[in-house]
Design a protein around this motif. Sequence first.
Motif, short mmCIF file in Angstrom:
data_model
loop_
_atom_site.label_atom_id
_atom_site.label_comp_id
_atom_site.label_asym_id
_atom_site.label_seq_id
_atom_site.Cartn_x
_atom_site.Cartn_y
_atom_site.Cartn_z
N ILE A 90 0.78 -1.33 0.01
CA ILE A 90 -0.07 -0.13 0.01
C ILE A 90 0.76 1.29 -0.01
CG2 ILE A 90 -1.81 1.35 1.08
CD1 ILE A 90 -2.75 -1.52 2.55
N GLU A 91 1.39 1.54 -1.12
CA GLU A 91 2.20 2.73 -1.50
C GLU A 91 1.57 3.83 -2.24
OE1 GLU A 91 4.95 3.82 0.20
OE2 GLU A 91 4.84 2.04 1.34
N PRO A 92 0.48 4.44 -1.62
CA PRO A 92 -0.20 5.43 -2.58
C PRO A 92 0.68 6.77 -3.24
CG PRO A 92 -0.66 5.83 -0.40
CD PRO A 92 0.23 4.63 -0.43
N LEU A 93 0.17 6.99 -4.50
CA LEU A 93 0.52 8.08 -5.06
C LEU A 93 -0.47 9.38 -4.95
CD1 LEU A 93 2.60 9.67 -6.94
CD2 LEU A 93 1.41 8.97 -8.89
N VAL A 94 -0.13 10.31 -4.17
CA VAL A 94 -1.27 11.20 -3.91
C VAL A 94 -0.93 12.52 -4.82
CG1 VAL A 94 -2.17 12.69 -2.22
CG2 VAL A 94 -1.41 10.51 -1.42
N ALA A 99 -5.88 9.82 -5.21
CA ALA A 99 -4.65 8.96 -4.83
C ALA A 99 -4.91 7.69 -5.32
CB ALA A 99 -4.52 8.81 -3.41
N GLN A 100 -3.66 7.13 -5.78
CA GLN A 100 -3.80 5.57 -6.36
C GLN A 100 -2.73 4.71 -6.11
OE1 GLN A 100 -2.98 5.58 -11.01
NE2 GLN A 100 -4.96 5.41 -10.85
N PHE A 101 -3.05 3.59 -5.98
CA PHE A 101 -1.77 2.43 -5.93
C PHE A 101 -2.35 1.22 -6.44
CE2 PHE A 101 -4.42 1.84 -2.18
CZ PHE A 101 -4.15 0.31 -1.91
N SER A 102 -1.24 0.37 -6.96
CA SER A 102 -1.55 -0.92 -7.45
C SER A 102 -0.86 -1.63 -6.78
CB SER A 102 -1.06 -0.66 -8.82
OG SER A 102 -2.01 -0.06 -9.94
#
Length: 161
Positions: A90-94, A99-102
């Motif tokens: 869980i390393e979101p790009l904000v 925000a999004q993470f894959s």
Amino acid sequence: MNQKVKIGLGVVFLVLAGGAGYAILSEPSDKEKIKEAMTQAILAAEEGRSGPVLDVISRRATLDGYGGASPGQIGDYIKRLKPKMIIASIEPLVKDNKAQFSSPVTVEVGLLGMRNTFDLKTVQFDLEREPGVKWGLFPTSKWRLVSIQTDSDVTRELTEQ
């Protein structure tokens, strides 16, 4: 206005101002808020508690482009199947209010004493910042899931459980 009333109002004002200052200054970063919310939701789902999960899911959320599940349906699913989710990272790009993470995800669900495990190679989580309130008084924001996209048809099988 007598002296005691002035002192009482001053104390109330200082407490409210101090609480507001603490609420603002003690806010974790957006990434930490997202990680904490997701972690709490995952643990709650595994225990069959729907409240923390529903708190993270936006009312307009979609799964692989399909929406329409009510909070009651989601809550019932969680209580019945107690899904265990393992999200590898869980390393979101904000960016601003999004925000999004894959990550690869493993989902394990139980039904009638049997457990089924589903491995999803790539799951994309999209979140948006929505307004909220801290301690019932101070404005803050919450991150909520608005979309989950998978690379698999397994989600249809999961939702039909």
